[in-house]
Motif scaffolding. Structure first.
Motif, PDB file in Angstrom:
ATOM      1  N   PRO A  92       6.230   1.888  20.640  1.00 52.84           N
ATOM      2  CA  PRO A  92       7.636   2.702  20.594  1.00 52.84           C
ATOM      3  C   PRO A  92       8.020   2.585  19.595  1.00 52.84           C
ATOM      4  N   HIS A  93       9.101   2.883  19.140  1.00 57.96           N
ATOM      5  CA  HIS A  93      10.071   3.081  18.342  1.00 57.96           C
ATOM      6  C   HIS A  93      11.238   1.842  18.793  1.00 57.96           C
ATOM      7  N   LEU A  94      11.565   0.742  18.172  1.00 57.98           N
ATOM      8  CA  LEU A  94      12.108  -0.627  18.326  1.00 57.98           C
ATOM      9  C   LEU A  94      13.843   0.246  17.368  1.00 57.98           C
ATOM     10  N   TRP A  95      14.877   0.204  18.088  1.00 50.75           N
ATOM     11  CA  TRP A  95      15.782   0.629  17.300  1.00 50.75           C
ATOM     12  C   TRP A  95      16.722  -1.194  16.734  1.00 50.75           C
ATOM     13  N   SER A  96      17.677  -1.512  16.416  1.00 52.16           N
ATOM     14  CA  SER A  96      18.329  -3.078  16.122  1.00 52.16           C
ATOM     15  C   SER A  96      19.489  -2.219  17.400  1.00 52.16           C
ATOM     16  N   GLY A  97      20.464  -3.397  18.222  1.00 52.64           N
ATOM     17  CA  GLY A  97      20.688  -2.767  18.786  1.00 52.64           C
ATOM     18  C   GLY A  97      22.291  -3.852  19.262  1.00 52.64           C
ATOM     19  N   VAL A  98      23.247  -3.931  19.886  1.00 51.10           N
ATOM     20  CA  VAL A  98      24.440  -4.937  20.386  1.00 51.10           C
ATOM     21  C   VAL A  98      25.093  -3.935  20.522  1.00 51.10           C
ATOM     22  N   GLU A  99      25.289  -4.869  22.082  1.00 54.02           N
ATOM     23  CA  GLU A  99      27.083  -4.845  22.387  1.00 54.02           C
ATOM     24  C   GLU A  99      27.524  -5.517  22.235  1.00 54.02           C
ATOM     25  N   ILE A 100      29.559  -4.998  22.012  1.00 54.83           N
ATOM     26  CA  ILE A 100      30.412  -6.016  21.571  1.00 54.83           C
ATOM     27  C   ILE A 100      31.929  -5.623  22.490  1.00 54.83           C
ATOM     28  N   ASN A 101      31.964  -6.502  23.041  1.00 53.94           N
ATOM     29  CA  ASN A 101      33.270  -5.961  23.553  1.00 53.94           C
ATOM     30  C   ASN A 101      34.477  -5.234  22.536  1.00 53.94           C
ATOM     31  N   ALA A 102      35.524  -4.736  23.073  1.00 53.95           N
ATOM     32  CA  ALA A 102      36.464  -4.024  22.486  1.00 53.95           C
ATOM     33  C   ALA A 102      37.495  -3.752  23.205  1.00 53.95           C
ATOM     34  N   ASN A 103      38.638  -3.884  22.682  1.00 57.19           N
ATOM     35  CA  ASN A 103      40.009  -3.101  22.891  1.00 57.19           C
ATOM     36  C   ASN A 103      40.322  -1.750  22.474  1.00 57.19           C
ATOM     37  N   LEU A 104      40.436  -0.566  23.322  1.00 53.24           N
ATOM     38  CA  LEU A 104      40.432   0.120  23.721  1.00 53.24           C
ATOM     39  C   LEU A 104      41.844   0.822  24.160  1.00 53.24           C
ATOM     40  N   LEU A 105      42.368   1.444  23.896  1.00 54.35           N
ATOM     41  CA  LEU A 105      43.785   1.548  25.085  1.00 54.35           C
ATOM     42  C   LEU A 105      44.029   0.514  25.808  1.00 54.35           C
ATOM     43  N   ASP A 106      44.556  -0.948  25.122  1.00 54.83           N
ATOM     44  CA  ASP A 106      44.954  -1.829  25.778  1.00 54.83           C
ATOM     45  C   ASP A 106      43.655  -1.979  27.326  1.00 54.83           C
ATOM     46  N   ILE A 107      42.601  -1.873  27.093  1.00 52.66           N
ATOM     47  CA  ILE A 107      42.108  -2.576  28.199  1.00 52.66           C
ATOM     48  C   ILE A 107      40.239  -2.401  27.060  1.00 52.66           C
ATOM     49  N   GLU A 108      39.622  -4.164  28.063  1.00 50.42           N
ATOM     50  CA  GLU A 108      38.509  -4.105  27.905  1.00 50.42           C
ATOM     51  C   GLU A 108      37.222  -3.247  27.619  1.00 50.42           C
ATOM     52  N   VAL A 109      36.560  -2.572  26.796  1.00 46.18           N
ATOM     53  CA  VAL A 109      35.518  -1.460  27.022  1.00 46.18           C
ATOM     54  C   VAL A 109      34.052  -2.509  25.675  1.00 46.18           C
ATOM     55  N   HIS A 110      33.256  -2.056  25.748  1.00 44.59           N
ATOM     56  CA  HIS A 110      32.086  -2.245  25.594  1.00 44.59           C
ATOM     57  C   HIS A 110      31.424  -1.667  24.472  1.00 44.59           C
ATOM     58  N   ILE A 111      31.296  -1.568  23.158  1.00 45.24           N
ATOM     59  CA  ILE A 111      30.887  -0.713  22.698  1.00 45.24           C
ATOM     60  C   ILE A 111      29.387  -1.023  22.324  1.00 45.24           C
ATOM     61  N   LEU A 112      28.634   0.141  21.975  1.00 43.24           N
ATOM     62  CA  LEU A 112      26.979  -0.103  21.850  1.00 43.24           C
ATOM     63  C   LEU A 112      26.522  -0.149  20.280  1.00 43.24           C
ATOM     64  N   ASP A 148      30.091   0.745   8.622  1.00 46.29           N
ATOM     65  CA  ASP A 148      29.764  -0.366   7.740  1.00 46.29           C
ATOM     66  C   ASP A 148      28.888  -1.232   7.141  1.00 46.29           C
ATOM     67  N   ALA A 149      27.266  -0.799   8.766  1.00 46.29           N
ATOM     68  CA  ALA A 149      26.336  -1.846   8.607  1.00 46.29           C
ATOM     69  C   ALA A 149      25.461  -0.963   8.611  1.00 46.29           C
ATOM     70  N   GLY A 150      25.763   0.706   9.016  1.00 45.51           N
ATOM     71  CA  GLY A 150      24.998   1.513   8.371  1.00 45.51           C
ATOM     72  C   GLY A 150      24.658   2.445   9.767  1.00 45.51           C
ATOM     73  N   GLY A 151      25.164   1.958  11.207  1.00 50.21           N
ATOM     74  CA  GLY A 151      24.744   1.936  12.582  1.00 50.21           C
ATOM     75  C   GLY A 151      25.679   2.983  12.973  1.00 50.21           C
ATOM     76  N   LEU A 152      24.836   3.255  14.428  1.00 54.41           N
ATOM     77  CA  LEU A 152      25.337   4.096  15.362  1.00 54.41           C
ATOM     78  C   LEU A 152      26.554   3.067  16.512  1.00 54.41           C
ATOM     79  N   ALA A 153      27.860   4.294  16.953  1.00 52.59           N
ATOM     80  CA  ALA A 153      28.365   3.428  17.594  1.00 52.59           C
ATOM     81  C   ALA A 153      28.884   4.380  18.839  1.00 52.59           C
ATOM     82  N   VAL A 154      28.791   3.705  20.082  1.00 52.69           N
ATOM     83  CA  VAL A 154      28.641   5.194  21.387  1.00 52.69           C
ATOM     84  C   VAL A 154      29.654   3.907  22.403  1.00 52.69           C
ATOM     85  N   LEU A 155      30.457   4.367  23.247  1.00 49.22           N
ATOM     86  CA  LEU A 155      31.117   3.899  24.295  1.00 49.22           C
ATOM     87  C   LEU A 155      29.692   3.865  25.061  1.00 49.22           C
TER      88      LEU A 155
END
Length: 228
Positions: A92-112, A148-155
């Protein structure tokens, strides 16, 4: 430090092609882009996760521990050893990944974040095993750092927050989000299957704004075919 952006670009382009074809049947038996290990709040060792991924027959996956890529790095090292010992087997192809907490519309969301260069300094603030604060905590800056790190961002799981996905997805689009986790099992059904009504709503928003649809089990337990 030499950052291999040529390799990262190829990996990101491959992932773009995969995301363009994700549907309700893609997870959890073909692809899985949301999983956790003992390196954050999961129960699986990276090696055990990879053994399951291979047993299931996954074509591709990403480990998305919270604010760390230690699980991904351990899994990548394990996979390289496994490929050496199993040269004729499907890998299988293993891509780099991480889940990051962030503020969006004044609430906390997670961005992959996916398919980024792990050595890129832009993501360093987000790989310290804890959420950031201040400007770095703002969704716009998280998404920018991923790019900037060459990645894709997903909500991640857009209907799990204190604000409606009808509000959050357009706001994320304004900040440059690439995709949404359209296929997600919100009530932890067994067997795993995407929540149909929400998935359709998110897909329609993705189509409206030209976003990728992604899928993932958000596994925290010992079974990659379940969330918990």
């Amino acid at each position: 430090m030499v950052v291999n952006f040529v390799q990262t670009t190829a990996s990101t382009e491959l992932l773009r092609q995969v995301f363009q074809n994700i549907d309700a049947q893609s997870c959890p038996s073909l692809f899985n882009f949301h999983m956790h290990t003992v390196n954050s709040d999961g129960r699986l060792q990276p090696s055990g996760l990879m053994e399951q991924a291979i047993a299931i027959g996954l074509k591709g996956l990403a480990i998305t521990d919270h604010h760390t890529i230690a699980g991904y790095q351990a899994a990548q090292a394990w996979l390289e050893d496994w490929k050496w010992s199993n040269p004729d087997a499907h890998t299988p192809h293993l891509w780099s990944g991480v889940e990051i907490n962030a503020n969006l519309l004044d609430i906390e969301v997670h961005i992959l974040a996916y398919a980024f260069e792990p050595e890129s300094s832009s993501l360093n603030p987000y790989l310290q095993k804890k959420a950031t604060v201040g400007k770095q905590y703002q969704a716009a800056n998280v998404i920018s750092a991923i790019h900037d790190a060459g990645g894709l961002a997903v909500l991640a799981h857009p209907a799990r927050y204190k604000r409606s996905h009808f509000d959050l997805i357009p706001a994320a689009v304004e900040h440059g989000i690439d995709g949404v986790e359209a296929f997600y099992a919100y009530n932890n059904p067994n067997p795993w299957k995407p929540s149909p009504v929400v998935s359709e709503e998110v897909q329609l928003l993705a189509a409206e704004f030209g976003l990728f649809n992604t899928c993932g089990t958000d596994t925290h337990g010992l079974n990659l075919l379940q969330r918990l």
